[in-house]
Structure formats: structure tokens, C-alpha cells
Design a protein around this motif. Structure first.
Motif, short mmCIF file in Angstrom:
data_model
loop_
_atom_site.label_atom_id
_atom_site.label_comp_id
_atom_site.label_asym_id
_atom_site.label_seq_id
_atom_site.Cartn_x
_atom_site.Cartn_y
_atom_site.Cartn_z
N ALA A 21 -1.50 14.06 -42.55
CA ALA A 21 -1.39 13.63 -43.93
C ALA A 21 -2.48 13.40 -44.63
O ALA A 21 -3.51 12.94 -43.74
CB ALA A 21 -0.41 12.58 -43.99
N SER A 69 0.57 19.76 -33.55
CA SER A 69 1.59 18.84 -33.59
C SER A 69 2.76 19.22 -33.85
O SER A 69 2.83 20.48 -34.27
CB SER A 69 0.98 17.73 -34.63
N GLN A 108 2.30 14.06 -29.30
CA GLN A 108 3.64 14.40 -29.86
C GLN A 108 3.90 13.73 -31.18
O GLN A 108 4.92 14.26 -32.08
CB GLN A 108 4.77 14.11 -28.94
N GLU A 109 3.30 12.46 -31.59
CA GLU A 109 3.72 11.80 -32.71
C GLU A 109 2.79 12.21 -34.05
O GLU A 109 3.22 11.71 -35.28
CB GLU A 109 3.62 10.42 -32.58
N HIS A 137 7.46 22.85 -38.16
CA HIS A 137 8.00 22.93 -39.51
C HIS A 137 7.26 24.06 -40.44
O HIS A 137 7.96 24.93 -41.00
CB HIS A 137 8.05 21.33 -40.02
N GLU A 138 6.07 23.93 -40.17
CA GLU A 138 5.23 24.71 -40.82
C GLU A 138 5.44 26.36 -40.50
O GLU A 138 5.50 27.12 -41.33
CB GLU A 138 3.56 24.35 -40.81
N LYS A 157 8.88 27.12 -42.10
CA LYS A 157 8.36 27.29 -43.51
C LYS A 157 7.93 28.74 -43.97
O LYS A 157 8.38 29.30 -44.64
CB LYS A 157 7.62 26.11 -44.30
N TYR A 168 4.59 18.77 -36.16
CA TYR A 168 4.44 19.00 -37.58
C TYR A 168 4.34 20.59 -37.62
O TYR A 168 4.91 21.14 -38.44
CB TYR A 168 3.66 18.34 -38.22
N ASP A 169 3.49 21.24 -36.80
CA ASP A 169 3.28 22.81 -37.03
C ASP A 169 4.52 23.65 -37.06
O ASP A 169 4.53 24.64 -37.44
CB ASP A 169 2.00 23.01 -36.00
N GLU A 191 1.39 13.03 -37.29
CA GLU A 191 1.94 13.61 -38.49
C GLU A 191 0.65 13.78 -39.44
O GLU A 191 0.13 12.83 -39.88
CB GLU A 191 2.80 12.80 -39.13
#
Ligand SMILES: Cc1cc2nc3c(=O)[nH]c(=O)nc-3n(C[C@H](O)[C@H](O)[C@H](O)COP(=O)(O)O)c2cc1C
Ligand code: SF4
Ligand code: FES
Length: 604
Positions: free
Chosen positions: A572, A519, A567-568, A524-525, A528, A521-522, A570
Motif C-alpha cells: 500500500a 504477496s 504471507q501477510e 487478487h491483482e 482482477k 495480494y498479487d 499488503e
């Protein structure tokens, strides 16, 4: 194999005597002990601990650090397929599978009869003539299904490796372009004669005037390094040649050591005279074990010609000799302080720097560590002078550079150019067509795309230790990055947590993407993780580990996007949802059975 404690004493004593019962030679002792028995027997460890007067746990710690040392029996024939991306592009995975089927063995395991084990290893430095493998640490290249079938036959018939057809072990230099270094009609001893005629300090001035910079990647000034080491106080000074050449896609030191070894040893001898060393080492990567006899012969010849040993060229105060230390499969040992630890018979863990090796190196004494190519270049500078050398290349990158060209091109091999050559020129010369990307300087280097092919190979533009891997449009650049990430995770020495854990997390993330479970989100990971690795890692391996991923995300984003779950998405953790099973079991769905803010009867 049957063993009683006494059966180890005989061969171990011979090895121990050769190394003067010196614990700093532990890695060499273990390597040779293994050559005798196929693995390092637990009784052998007891015996070595007693004889070397070091704890058993220390020996085990060293033995478990290096990929090529085994504490458990492996196959009589230990087969390791080179796992680099260019081997894969040449079909190595299929060949390995075929071999495993033929010999009834699972990858990574030993066959039931103990005959053979088959596994992968990091790039073996044969990238111009792959796919490549090691059998009992000896290199075999240009693998084909037919060649694999013949090898399987030899293994089944238990033919000793020494009796296998010589054609299997042919390793070509593949020199495609020569410049000042490879063109030299250098005669053994000529640089030392020039050194003695010109004078030691004057020769150091020539090295400085040449503006020679280290060829192992970082590009530090060689003259400054030698001068600092000369000035450093210590009981002894040491010269170390870094022939670990572990960066995937690099094989130029292999060729220098094969056909220009005299020039390399002469550079080391010059350095010894300048810094005041009497002892030197060449740290040869375990994958180049096949070069050992050849290098010993060259060293012996130089001793006989009085180019090594005591009173070199009849000069009473000029004594210097070189020993060969073999590595045992650890990329991080190319890092100079890890290399020194390994030379001292320890695990190859990078040291804190400063202090640097020039003041606190081998046995805490002043030590110069240089790359093979740096020493080869310095012998030419002593002969022809600094200005001659500085006349080629660019203002800040003098001289020439050897490139190890592999991948999608017609003529892989060694290309020597004056610094400043464009990427496009190299691609044209090696017969590359339809090129999508070039990875310069190996897994920790940089990935270049066509609009960057006008850039130049030079410290001020694209610095490199020498690898130049070409990828045409048929290649999936995501898989290239994934291969490099696996390499870093495998080679992380585990000393510092950010790198040990970070490289594994990165590997898992890339594997998740490969299974189309990713995703946005990966990303960003990954960013980081990159920050963590850059700021918290102890050595250059950790610093570079995210490079291939960040580069390919920036330049080949569609290769990542097509691997997204959606694509969306997230990810959690929904605690209320996680409690749904408990609610079902208790038959409750009232507000009290939910976390604050969550609603009873919500679809779960
Ligand atoms: C992880 C890592 C691996 C390295 N591997 C090598 C290597 O295989 N060969 C090499 O010459 N330098 C290697 N280096 C660079 C060395 O630490 C050192 O800078 C070099 O040997 C100095 O020689 P030079 O000044 O002649 O380049 C490596 C550095 C790192 C961080
Ligand atoms: S950064 Fe990685 S390779 Fe370097 S010392 Fe830390 S764990 Fe070892
Ligand atoms: S040995 Fe195969 S790519 Fe290096």
C-alpha cells in the motif's frame, strides 16, 4: 552496406513486377526486399511508397508489426533461438549463452563487425526435435553444444547458409501413430474425381453429414461454414488455408504440409468448387519458410496434372489456383480476421466480428478460412463419404485428431487418434513417466493434473488445436506459466489497451514472484486482470492470456507460495511515511507536518 537510391530500383522493380505493383501484396514485397538486403532500407521504403502509391508511414507501420522484418541492419547471420518452455527444458538458454560467448555478441544485439545477431523468438514449431533455432529464417533443430560450435565456425568463416552441411537442415516428421487421416492411401485427384461424379451440392451434404469440425481450435462446423460462404453474395469468393500454426507446442500442420500437402490442396480445391472460388491462399507461417520451395513444387505438379489452374480435370467451369503467402513472425495472425488483414498486406490486427469472414473476408468478399488439418480431412470425406468419417470419434467430435506431443516423454512426435482418446492413453503411448502435468492446446489451453488424465480429447471435454506438452515431476510449473505469460506479452499486437497493458502487467507480476517478491495480494491483482482481459480484450489472445497463471495457481499453489516475500504483506502507499524525508529536511515533526490521523514522532 552502402546504398544510393538508384541501387534499390533494380531489385525492387523485379519484386514489384512479380506482384503486379499490387499494394495488397505489401507484406510479401517487404519480405522479399529484405531477403535481398538483409533489412528494409529507408531508401527502399521511399521507392516502394512511390511505386505502390501508398504513404511511407503505412509501409513503416506494416514493417514494424512483424518480428521478422527489420528496418535497421541485423547481423549477416540472424540467429533466433526458439523460446518455448520445452526448448528451455532441453537446455536452449545455456546453448544461446554459449553461442553468444563464442561469437562475442550480446543477446538481442548485433556483433560489432555486423556479422551476427542472436536473439530469441516464439516457438518455431519444432518442439519434437528441439532445441530449435532459425538462421536467416531457416530452421535448424536438435541443437547440442557440439552443433553450436560447428555453426559458430561456419559463421566466423562466413560460409553462406546454402553451403552449410545438409544434415543441419534435416527435419523429421516423427509420425508415431496413424489413424484414418495419416493412414489414407490417398491418390492425388481422387477426391476431385469423386466430387465431380457425386455433384457439388451432394458433396457439401457429405461434408455436413460427416459432422467435421474445424481443427484450428474453435471447432466450428465446416459444412455450415462452407454453406454460408456459398450463400453469401459477393463479386468473388476466396479459400484460405490457415497454416500459421503459432500456438506454442503445435507442429502437426508442419507435418501435414511436408508429407500430405496434396491432400491439403485437394481439400482447398473441393472447398473452392463448393463455395464458387477461383482464388485461394495458403498463409504459411514465416518459421516454415523452408517448406516454401517444396509447396511450390507440389502446386506446380498439380497444375501440370490439371488438378489446379483452369478447367480442372477438363471441367470447363472449374478454375481455381492457390498462392502461398508467407507470414513474418506474428502469432496473432493465426486469428482468422488478423490473418486476412495480413493477406491484404496490412498489420495483422484482428477485425471486429461480426461480420465474419464467410460474408466479409479477403477484400471484403465471402471467404472460407480453415485450418490445414480441416482441409486434409475434407478431401477424405469427399472420397469416402460423411458416414464413413462420422463412424470414428465421438457423437459430437467426429473423426480423428492429430496431436503434437512434446516435452518429458520418450517418443515425442505426431499421434493421430480418433476423438475421445484419454489423456492417459496418449501418455502411455508416448512413453511419459512420472508425469506431473500436461498442457493441452498450448499456452492458451488447459493444464491437466494426474486426477484429470482420464479425461478425453474431444470438443465436449478437452478441445484442442493439437498441442500436448508433457511435464514430469522435475519441472517447476510456475516457470511453465511464466514462460507462457511472457509469450502472450510478446505476441500481444498492441491494438487494444487491456491486452497490451494487461499482458505486460501480468508478465511483471510473474517476474516479481520469480524474484521472491510476491504477496497474496498479487493473486487478487491477477484475478482482477483476468476479469479485465476476459471482458475487454478484442480477440482470443487477450481472453486466454491469464489461463496459464490461473490454472497453475489452482493446481500448483505451493509453487507460488514458496515465492512469497511473506504471507501477510499488503502493499500500500503510505503517504505520511513518504513525507518523512521532507520532515527531516525541514527539521519539523509537529502535528502540522503530518497528515491527519498520523502521529508525530512515529518510528519511520
Ligand atoms: C490468437 C489466435 C491464434 C490462432 N491461431 C491459429 C492458427 O495458428 N491456426 C489455425 O488454424 N487457427 C488459429 N486460430 C483460430 C482461427 O481464428 C480460426 O478459428 C481457424 O483458422 C478456423 O479454421 P477451422 O474452422 O478449420 O478450425 C487462432 C485464433 C486466435 C484467437
Ligand atoms: S486482445 Fe491483444 S492480440 Fe487481440 S487485438 Fe487486442 S491487443 Fe491485439
Ligand atoms: S520449437 Fe521448441 S517448443 Fe516449439
Amino acid at each position: 552496406m552502402v546504398s544510393d537510391k538508384g541501387s534499390h530500383a533494380t531489385y525492387l522493380n523485379q519484386i514489384l513486377e512479380r506482384y503486379h505493383f499490387d499494394a495488397t501484396s505489401l507484406l510479401q514485397i517487404l519480405r522479399e526486399a529484405q531477403e535481398h538486403y538483409g533489412y528494409i532500407h529507408t531508401d527502399a521504403i521511399d521507392y516502394l511508397a512511390a511505386q505502390l502509391k501508398i504513404p511511407r508511414v503505412k509501409i513503416e507501420g506494416v514493417a514494424t508489426f512483424y518480428s521478422f522484418l527489420y528496418l535497421q541492419p541485423r547481423g549477416e547471420y540472424r540467429v533466433l533461438f526458439s523460446d518455448n518452455i520445452t526448448d528451455h527444458m532441453l537446455g536452449s538458454a545455456g546453448l544461446m549463452k554459449h553461442m553468444c560467448q563464442q561469437l562475442w555478441v550480446e543477446p538481442g544485439k548485433v556483433s560489432e563487425d555486423g556479422l551476427v545477431s542472436i536473439d530469441t523468438t516464439s516457438c518455431t514449431g519444432m518442439c519434437d526435435q528441439g532445441p530449435a533455432m532459425l538462421v536467416n529464417n531457416i530452421a535448424i533443430n536438435r541443437l547440442t553444444p557440439a552443433r553450436i560450435d560447428r555453426i559458430c565456425g561456419l559463421i566466423r568463416e562466413r560460409v553462406p547458409l546454402s553451403a552449410w552441411p545438409a544434415e543441419f537442415f534435416v527435419i523429421e516428421d516423427n509420425i508415431r501413430r496413424k489413424d484414418i487421416l495419416l493412414h489414407s492411401d490417398y491418390q492425388p485427384g481422387a477426391s476431385l474425381v469423386a466430387l465431380l461424379a457425386r455433384g457439388t451440392l451432394e458433396t457439401l451434404q457429405e461434408i455436413k453429414a460427416s459432422k467435421l469440425r474445424g481443427r484450428g481450435g474453435a471447432g466450428f462446423s465446416t459444412g455450415t461454414k462452407w454453406e454460408s460462404c456459398r450463400a453469401a453474395h459477393g463479386q468473388h469468393h476466396y479459400v484460405v488455408c490457415n497454416a500459421d500454426e503459432g500456438e506454442p507446442g503445435t507442429f502437426k500442420d508442419r507435418v501435414l504440409l511436408t508429407s500430405y500437402a496434396e491432400q491439403v490442396f485437394e481439400g482447398m480445391t473441393l472447398c473452392a468448387r463448393i463455395i464458387g472460388a477461383r482464388r485461394g491462399f495458403i498463409y504459411l507461417r514465416g518459421e516454415y519458410r523452408y517448406l516454401l520451395d517444396h509447396l511450390q513444387i507440389v502446386l506446380q505438379r498439380r497444375r501440370e496434372q490439371r488438378l489446379l489452374g483452369s478447367s480442372i480435370l477438363g471441367c470447363a467451369d472449374f478454375d481455381f489456383d492457390i498462392e502461398i503467402h508467407l507470414g513474418a513472425g506474428a502469432y496473432v495472425c493465426g486469428e482468422e480476421s488478423a490473418l486476412i488483414e495480413s493477406l491484404e498486406g496490412k498489420r495483422g490486427t484482428p477485425r471486429n466480428r461480426p461480420p465474419f469472414p464467410v460474408t466479409n473476408g479477403y477484400l471484403d468478399q465471402p471467404t472460407v478460412v480453415n485450418n490445414v488439418e480441416t482441409f486434409a480431412a475434407s478431401s477424405l470425406i469427399a472420397l469416402h463419404g460423411g458416414d464413413w468419417f462420422a463412424a470414428s470419434g465421438t457423437a459430437t467430435s467426429s473423426g480423428s485428431k492429430l496431436l503434437s506431443v512434446s516435452g518429458d516423454c520418450e517418443r515425442p512426435g505426431i499421434y493421430e487418434y480418433p476423438f475421445g482418446v484419454t489423456v492417459a492413453q496418449v501418455l502411455a503411448d508416448c512413453g511419459a513417466h512420472n508425469t506431473q502435468a500436461v498442457q493441452v492446446s498450448g499456452a492458451s489451453g488447459v493444464c491437466l493434473v494426474p486426477n484429470e488424465f482420464t479425461r478425453r480429447i474431444a470438443f465436449e471435454d478437452i478441445p484442442t488445436a493439437g498441442a500436448f506438452m508433457v511435464f514430469d515431476h522435475s519441472r517447476d510449473m510456475f516457470e511453465v506459466a511464466r514462460n507462457f505469460v511472457h509469450f502472450f506479452a510478446h505476441e500481444s499486437c498492441g491494438f487494444c489497451t487491456p491486452c497490451r497493458v494487461g499482458t505486460s502487467l501480468l508478465k511483471n507480476m510473474m517476474d516479481k514472484l520469480a524474484h521472491k517478491q510476491g504477496s497474496p495480494y498479487d493473486f487478487h491483482e491477477i484475478e482482477k486482470l483476468n476479469q479485465l482481459l476476459l471482458t475487454m480484450s478484442h480477440c482470443g489472445l487477450g481472453h486466454a492470456a491469464c489461463n496459464p497463471v490461473l490454472d497453475t495457481i489452482a493446481k500448483f499453489r505451493p509453487a507460488y507460495d514458496q515465492r512469497m516475500l511473506h504471507q501477510e504483506f499488503e502493499p500500500a502507499f503510505d503517504l505520511d511515511r513518504a513525507l518523512s524525508q521532507a520532515r527531516q529536511m525541514t527539521g519539523r515533526d509537529d502535528p502540522g507536518a503530518h497528515l491527519a490521523g498520523a502521529h508525530p514522532g512515529e518510528k519511520i
